[in-house]
Scaffold this motif. Structure first.
Motif, PDB file in Angstrom:
ATOM      1  N   ILE A   1      34.867  57.307  37.574  1.00  0.00           N
ATOM      2  CA  ILE A   1      33.815  56.279  37.516  1.00  0.00           C
ATOM      3  C   ILE A   1      34.172  55.229  36.477  1.00  0.00           C
ATOM      4  CG2 ILE A   1      31.412  55.860  36.858  1.00  0.00           C
ATOM      5  CD1 ILE A   1      30.798  58.634  38.114  1.00  0.00           C
ATOM      6  N   GLU A   2      34.616  55.678  35.300  1.00  0.00           N
ATOM      7  CA  GLU A   2      34.980  54.736  34.240  1.00  0.00           C
ATOM      8  C   GLU A   2      36.161  53.868  34.663  1.00  0.00           C
ATOM      9  OE1 GLU A   2      35.533  57.419  30.978  1.00  0.00           O
ATOM     10  OE2 GLU A   2      33.428  57.337  30.398  1.00  0.00           O
ATOM     11  N   LYS A   3      37.122  54.448  35.380  1.00  0.00           N
ATOM     12  CA  LYS A   3      38.270  53.683  35.865  1.00  0.00           C
ATOM     13  C   LYS A   3      37.812  52.612  36.850  1.00  0.00           C
ATOM     14  CE  LYS A   3      42.594  54.191  38.411  1.00  0.00           C
ATOM     15  NZ  LYS A   3      43.461  55.125  39.137  1.00  0.00           N
ATOM     16  N   GLN A   4      36.934  52.988  37.772  1.00  0.00           N
ATOM     17  CA  GLN A   4      36.419  52.026  38.739  1.00  0.00           C
ATOM     18  C   GLN A   4      35.639  50.915  38.048  1.00  0.00           C
ATOM     19  OE1 GLN A   4      37.049  51.791  41.999  1.00  0.00           O
ATOM     20  NE2 GLN A   4      38.433  53.515  41.745  1.00  0.00           N
ATOM     21  N   MET A   5      34.888  51.238  37.007  1.00  0.00           N
ATOM     22  CA  MET A   5      34.137  50.232  36.258  1.00  0.00           C
ATOM     23  C   MET A   5      35.080  49.262  35.557  1.00  0.00           C
ATOM     24  SD  MET A   5      30.918  50.519  36.735  1.00  0.00           S
ATOM     25  CE  MET A   5      30.243  49.597  35.392  1.00  0.00           C
ATOM     26  N   ARG A   6      36.159  49.778  34.966  1.00  0.00           N
ATOM     27  CA  ARG A   6      37.143  48.910  34.309  1.00  0.00           C
ATOM     28  C   ARG A   6      37.778  47.955  35.309  1.00  0.00           C
ATOM     29  NH1 ARG A   6      38.603  53.599  31.684  1.00  0.00           N
ATOM     30  NH2 ARG A   6      40.411  53.855  33.013  1.00  0.00           N
ATOM     31  N   LEU A   7      38.161  48.490  36.476  1.00  0.00           N
ATOM     32  CA  LEU A   7      38.772  47.656  37.504  1.00  0.00           C
ATOM     33  C   LEU A   7      37.798  46.588  37.995  1.00  0.00           C
ATOM     34  CD1 LEU A   7      40.665  50.361  39.600  1.00  0.00           C
ATOM     35  CD2 LEU A   7      41.669  48.648  38.082  1.00  0.00           C
ATOM     36  N   TRP A   8      36.538  46.959  38.161  1.00  0.00           N
ATOM     37  CA  TRP A   8      35.534  46.004  38.608  1.00  0.00           C
ATOM     38  C   TRP A   8      35.337  44.903  37.572  1.00  0.00           C
ATOM     39  CZ3 TRP A   8      30.641  44.716  36.706  1.00  0.00           C
ATOM     40  CH2 TRP A   8      29.890  43.906  37.547  1.00  0.00           C
ATOM     41  N   LYS A   9      35.286  45.285  36.288  1.00  0.00           N
ATOM     42  CA  LYS A   9      35.118  44.284  35.228  1.00  0.00           C
ATOM     43  C   LYS A   9      36.315  43.337  35.172  1.00  0.00           C
ATOM     44  CE  LYS A   9      32.007  46.882  32.289  1.00  0.00           C
ATOM     45  NZ  LYS A   9      31.826  47.557  30.998  1.00  0.00           N
ATOM     46  N   GLU A  10      37.524  43.881  35.303  1.00  0.00           N
ATOM     47  CA  GLU A  10      38.716  43.049  35.306  1.00  0.00           C
ATOM     48  C   GLU A  10      38.679  42.076  36.486  1.00  0.00           C
ATOM     49  OE1 GLU A  10      42.085  45.636  35.346  1.00  0.00           O
ATOM     50  OE2 GLU A  10      41.658  46.439  33.349  1.00  0.00           O
ATOM     51  N   GLU A  11      38.240  42.547  37.634  1.00  0.00           N
ATOM     52  CA  GLU A  11      38.152  41.697  38.812  1.00  0.00           C
ATOM     53  C   GLU A  11      37.138  40.579  38.597  1.00  0.00           C
ATOM     54  OE1 GLU A  11      36.215  42.451  43.023  1.00  0.00           O
ATOM     55  OE2 GLU A  11      38.065  43.601  42.772  1.00  0.00           O
ATOM     56  N   GLN A  12      36.031  40.889  37.941  1.00  0.00           N
ATOM     57  CA  GLN A  12      34.997  39.888  37.690  1.00  0.00           C
ATOM     58  C   GLN A  12      35.472  38.810  36.716  1.00  0.00           C
ATOM     59  OE1 GLN A  12      32.034  39.748  39.352  1.00  0.00           O
ATOM     60  NE2 GLN A  12      32.991  41.378  40.524  1.00  0.00           N
ATOM     61  N   LEU A  13      36.397  39.159  35.823  1.00  0.00           N
ATOM     62  CA  LEU A  13      36.898  38.211  34.833  1.00  0.00           C
ATOM     63  C   LEU A  13      37.958  37.271  35.398  1.00  0.00           C
ATOM     64  CD1 LEU A  13      37.129  40.509  31.689  1.00  0.00           C
ATOM     65  CD2 LEU A  13      35.405  38.757  32.185  1.00  0.00           C
ATOM     66  N   GLN A  14      38.539  37.633  36.523  1.00  0.00           N
ATOM     67  CA  GLN A  14      39.576  36.786  37.119  1.00  0.00           C
ATOM     68  C   GLN A  14      38.946  35.535  37.715  1.00  0.00           C
ATOM     69  OE1 GLN A  14      41.756  39.059  39.965  1.00  0.00           O
ATOM     70  NE2 GLN A  14      42.702  40.355  38.434  1.00  0.00           N
ATOM     71  N   GLU A  15      39.614  34.411  37.482  1.00  0.00           N
ATOM     72  CA  GLU A  15      39.129  33.157  38.046  1.00  0.00           C
ATOM     73  C   GLU A  15      39.505  33.073  39.516  1.00  0.00           C
ATOM     74  OE1 GLU A  15      40.045  29.632  35.916  1.00  0.00           O
ATOM     75  OE2 GLU A  15      39.904  30.637  33.975  1.00  0.00           O
ATOM     76  N   LEU A  16      38.665  32.424  40.263  1.00  0.00           N
ATOM     77  CA  LEU A  16      38.974  32.205  41.672  1.00  0.00           C
ATOM     78  C   LEU A  16      40.080  31.172  41.775  1.00  0.00           C
ATOM     79  CD1 LEU A  16      35.393  32.033  43.179  1.00  0.00           C
ATOM     80  CD2 LEU A  16      37.021  33.900  43.353  1.00  0.00           C
ATOM     81  N   PRO A  17      41.030  31.389  42.668  1.00  0.00           N
ATOM     82  CA  PRO A  17      42.110  30.409  42.817  1.00  0.00           C
ATOM     83  C   PRO A  17      41.579  29.112  43.435  1.00  0.00           C
ATOM     84  CG  PRO A  17      42.302  32.124  44.465  1.00  0.00           C
ATOM     85  CD  PRO A  17      41.187  32.522  43.538  1.00  0.00           C
ATOM     86  N   THR A  18      42.097  28.036  42.929  1.00  0.00           N
ATOM     87  CA  THR A  18      41.728  26.752  43.521  1.00  0.00           C
ATOM     88  C   THR A  18      42.719  26.452  44.626  1.00  0.00           C
ATOM     89  OG1 THR A  18      43.049  25.594  41.870  1.00  0.00           O
ATOM     90  CG2 THR A  18      40.699  25.869  41.414  1.00  0.00           C
ATOM     91  N   ASP A  19      42.222  26.288  45.820  1.00  0.00           N
ATOM     92  CA  ASP A  19      43.055  26.061  46.972  1.00  0.00           C
ATOM     93  C   ASP A  19      42.575  24.785  47.660  1.00  0.00           C
ATOM     94  OD1 ASP A  19      44.047  28.165  49.807  1.00  0.00           O
ATOM     95  OD2 ASP A  19      44.637  26.150  49.204  1.00  0.00           O
ATOM     96  N   ILE A  20      43.457  23.843  47.794  1.00  0.00           N
ATOM     97  CA  ILE A  20      43.063  22.572  48.390  1.00  0.00           C
ATOM     98  C   ILE A  20      42.763  22.709  49.880  1.00  0.00           C
ATOM     99  CG2 ILE A  20      44.272  21.178  46.708  1.00  0.00           C
ATOM    100  CD1 ILE A  20      46.517  20.808  48.749  1.00  0.00           C
ATOM    101  N   ASP A  21      43.170  23.813  50.488  1.00  0.00           N
ATOM    102  CA  ASP A  21      42.949  24.018  51.917  1.00  0.00           C
ATOM    103  C   ASP A  21      41.597  24.645  52.213  1.00  0.00           C
ATOM    104  OD1 ASP A  21      45.372  22.909  52.544  1.00  0.00           O
ATOM    105  OD2 ASP A  21      46.431  24.825  52.492  1.00  0.00           O
ATOM    106  N   VAL A  22      40.847  24.995  51.196  1.00  0.00           N
ATOM    107  CA  VAL A  22      39.540  25.610  51.405  1.00  0.00           C
ATOM    108  C   VAL A  22      38.580  24.548  51.913  1.00  0.00           C
ATOM    109  CG1 VAL A  22      37.603  26.765  50.306  1.00  0.00           C
ATOM    110  CG2 VAL A  22      39.939  27.358  49.651  1.00  0.00           C
ATOM    111  N   LYS A  23      37.921  24.847  53.019  1.00  0.00           N
ATOM    112  CA  LYS A  23      37.000  23.895  53.615  1.00  0.00           C
ATOM    113  C   LYS A  23      35.584  24.206  53.167  1.00  0.00           C
ATOM    114  CE  LYS A  23      39.883  23.067  57.552  1.00  0.00           C
ATOM    115  NZ  LYS A  23      40.035  23.091  58.990  1.00  0.00           N
ATOM    116  N   ASP A  24      34.841  23.146  52.923  1.00  0.00           N
ATOM    117  CA  ASP A  24      33.449  23.297  52.525  1.00  0.00           C
ATOM    118  C   ASP A  24      32.617  23.554  53.773  1.00  0.00           C
ATOM    119  OD1 ASP A  24      31.094  23.347  51.178  1.00  0.00           O
ATOM    120  OD2 ASP A  24      31.078  21.222  50.675  1.00  0.00           O
ATOM    121  N   GLU A  25      31.883  24.645  53.782  1.00  0.00           N
ATOM    122  CA  GLU A  25      31.103  25.029  54.957  1.00  0.00           C
ATOM    123  C   GLU A  25      29.775  24.298  55.037  1.00  0.00           C
ATOM    124  OE1 GLU A  25      32.006  27.131  57.409  1.00  0.00           O
ATOM    125  OE2 GLU A  25      33.974  27.379  56.519  1.00  0.00           O
ATOM    126  N   ASP A  26      29.378  23.561  53.994  1.00  0.00           N
ATOM    127  CA  ASP A  26      28.069  22.888  54.003  1.00  0.00           C
ATOM    128  C   ASP A  26      28.036  21.739  54.917  1.00  0.00           C
ATOM    129  OD1 ASP A  26      27.114  24.725  52.291  1.00  0.00           O
ATOM    130  OD2 ASP A  26      27.427  23.517  50.488  1.00  0.00           O
TER     131      ASP A  26
END
Length: 76
Positions: free
Chosen positions: A51-76
């Protein structure tokens, strides 16, 4: 080695009622000896480590920035 609900609650710094509730819903595996619930401490330690390992991995994932991709289309 088996521990009682009270001993496990003291070990986790939680209330015995909360630990008992977690046993009832199946989050903590325990056996009933006719009088009380007993938890295998070694098995529980392994579960807690996972459980503690999964929590650490989840926290690390939450701290990662989303990649900026110019090909991402805005769905709005």
């Amino acid at each position: 080695m088996y521990v009682t609900v009270k001993e496990l609650a003291d070990y986790l710094h939680l209330s015995p009622d909360y630990v008992f509730q977690q046993i009832k819903v199946g989050n903590i595996r325990a056996v009933h000896d006719g009088e009380q619930y007993l938890v295998n401490k070694e098995h529980f330690k392994k579960t807690l480590e996972n459980i503690e390992k999964q929590m650490r991995l989840w926290k690390e994932e939450q701290l990662q920035e989303l990649p900026t991709d110019i090909d991402v289309k805005d769905e709005d």
